[in-house]
Design a protein around this motif. Structure first.
Motif, mmCIF file in Angstrom:
data_model
loop_
_atom_site.group_PDB
_atom_site.id
_atom_site.type_symbol
_atom_site.label_atom_id
_atom_site.label_comp_id
_atom_site.label_asym_id
_atom_site.label_seq_id
_atom_site.Cartn_x
_atom_site.Cartn_y
_atom_site.Cartn_z
ATOM 1 N N ALA A 117 0.831 -1.200 0.000
ATOM 2 C CA ALA A 117 0.000 0.000 0.000
ATOM 3 C C ALA A 117 0.872 1.259 0.000
ATOM 4 N N ARG A 118 1.968 1.207 0.731
ATOM 5 C CA ARG A 118 2.878 2.359 0.809
ATOM 6 C C ARG A 118 3.515 2.644 -0.537
ATOM 7 N N MET A 119 3.972 1.591 -1.216
ATOM 8 C CA MET A 119 4.677 1.763 -2.483
ATOM 9 C C MET A 119 3.726 1.847 -3.672
ATOM 10 N N GLY A 120 2.585 1.160 -3.591
ATOM 11 C CA GLY A 120 1.641 1.122 -4.692
ATOM 12 C C GLY A 120 2.061 0.168 -5.794
ATOM 13 N N LYS A 121 1.136 -0.076 -6.719
ATOM 14 C CA LYS A 121 1.353 -0.864 -7.929
ATOM 15 C C LYS A 121 1.682 -2.338 -7.675
ATOM 16 N N ALA A 122 1.258 -2.883 -6.572
ATOM 17 C CA ALA A 122 1.507 -4.298 -6.283
ATOM 18 C C ALA A 122 0.261 -5.108 -6.606
ATOM 19 N N ALA A 123 0.448 -6.203 -7.294
ATOM 20 C CA ALA A 123 -0.660 -7.131 -7.535
ATOM 21 C C ALA A 123 -1.005 -7.816 -6.212
ATOM 22 N N ALA A 124 -2.281 -8.065 -6.001
ATOM 23 C CA ALA A 124 -2.717 -8.707 -4.748
ATOM 24 C C ALA A 124 -2.022 -10.046 -4.545
ATOM 25 N N ALA A 125 -1.833 -10.791 -5.616
ATOM 26 C CA ALA A 125 -1.174 -12.099 -5.500
ATOM 27 C C ALA A 125 0.265 -11.946 -5.008
ATOM 28 N N SER A 126 0.907 -10.855 -5.357
ATOM 29 C CA SER A 126 2.300 -10.646 -4.941
ATOM 30 C C SER A 126 2.423 -10.454 -3.438
ATOM 31 N N ILE A 127 1.419 -9.883 -2.833
ATOM 32 C CA ILE A 127 1.418 -9.728 -1.375
ATOM 33 C C ILE A 127 1.411 -11.108 -0.727
ATOM 34 N N HIS A 128 0.607 -12.013 -1.261
ATOM 35 C CA HIS A 128 0.546 -13.380 -0.736
ATOM 36 C C HIS A 128 1.864 -14.123 -0.975
ATOM 37 N N VAL A 129 2.461 -13.915 -2.138
ATOM 38 C CA VAL A 129 3.740 -14.556 -2.447
ATOM 39 C C VAL A 129 4.821 -14.052 -1.484
ATOM 40 N N ALA A 130 4.863 -12.751 -1.254
ATOM 41 C CA ALA A 130 5.849 -12.173 -0.336
ATOM 42 C C ALA A 130 5.668 -12.727 1.071
ATOM 43 N N ALA A 131 4.433 -12.764 1.541
ATOM 44 C CA ALA A 131 4.161 -13.273 2.887
ATOM 45 C C ALA A 131 4.503 -14.760 2.991
ATOM 46 N N GLY A 132 4.189 -15.516 1.953
ATOM 47 C CA GLY A 132 4.527 -16.942 1.953
ATOM 48 C C GLY A 132 6.024 -17.172 2.004
ATOM 49 N N ALA A 133 6.766 -16.377 1.241
ATOM 50 C CA ALA A 133 8.225 -16.508 1.237
ATOM 51 C C ALA A 133 8.806 -16.150 2.601
#
Length: 178
Positions: A117-133
Motif C-alpha cells: 500500500a505504501r509503495m503502490g502498484k503491487a498485484a494482490a497475489a504478490s502480497i501473498h507470495v511475499a508473505a509466503g516466502a
C-alpha cells in the motif's frame, strides 16, 4: 525446543518485515546476501535489486531463474528437518513449528500488505507470495535451530527479511533482493 522458538518468536516480532523494499542496499544487506549465497555454494554471486513491486513481479516471472539455489535450500531443509526430528518428540516439534509459522504468517502478511500500500502498484497475489516466502524463511530458520545448526544459510536469509528485504532468488549469476 521452547527456548529456541521463543527467541525466534521475539526476532520475528521485532523484524522490519518489508520496510526497506526498493530502498538502496546497505552494507549489511550486501554482507548478508553474500553470506547467504556463499552458504548455498554461490561464492561469486552478484547482488541485484528490484526497484518496485512491478519490477519484483517481472523478475519472479523471468525464465532464467537458477533452480540450483532452490534445490540446495530444499536439500538442506530436508537434512535439517531430519536432524530436528531426531532431537525432539515428533508431536511437539510439528505443533511448535505449526504454531510459529501460523503466527509469523499472520504478521508478515499484514506487513507485506502495508508495504504494498505504501509503495503502490503491487498485484494482490504478490502480497501473498511475499508473505509466503517470509513465512517459509521463518520455518527454515526454526528447523535449522531445532536441528542444532547455528550457522546455516537460513540465518543470513532471515537477517535479510528482518532488515526489511525480500530475497527473490537467484537469477542467472545475481541474487536479487527487493
Amino acid at each position: 525446543m521452547t527456548i529456541f522458538l521463543g527467541t525466534l518468536r521475539a526476532e520475528v516480532r521485532a523484524a522490519s518485515w518489508f520496510a526497506a523494499l526498493g530502498e538502496p542496499l546497505t552494507e549489511g544487506d550486501r554482507s548478508d546476501a553474500v553470506a547467504y549465497g556463499a552458504a548455498l555454494g554461490f561464492d561469486s554471486i552478484e547482488i541485484g535489486l528490484a526497484r518496485d513491486w512491478p519490477d519484483a513481479e517481472r523478475l519472479l516471472k523471468a525464465p532464467d531463474w537458477t533452480p540450483a539455489w532452490w534445490d540446495r535450500e530444499e536439500a538442506l531443509r530436508r537434512t535439517l528437518l531430519a536432524g530436528a526430528e531426531a532431537r525432539h518428540p515428533e508431536r511437539a516439534l510439528w505443533s511448535s513449528l505449526t504454531d510459529l509459522t501460523t503466527e509469523a504468517g499472520d504478521l508478515v502478511h499484514g506487513k507485506a500488505a502495508t508495504a504494498a500500500a505504501r509503495m503502490g502498484k503491487a498485484a494482490a497475489a504478490s502480497i501473498h507470495v511475499a508473505a509466503g516466502a517470509a513465512s517459509q524463511a521463518v520455518y527454515q530458520l526454526a528447523v535449522a535451530r531445532l536441528a542444532g545448526q547455528s550457522a546455516s544459510p537460513f540465518e543470513s536469509k532471515f537477517r535479510l527479511y528482518a532488515a526489511g528485504r525480500w530475497p527473490l532468488g537467484i537469477l542467472g549469476s545475481r541474487l536479487v533482493l527487493f
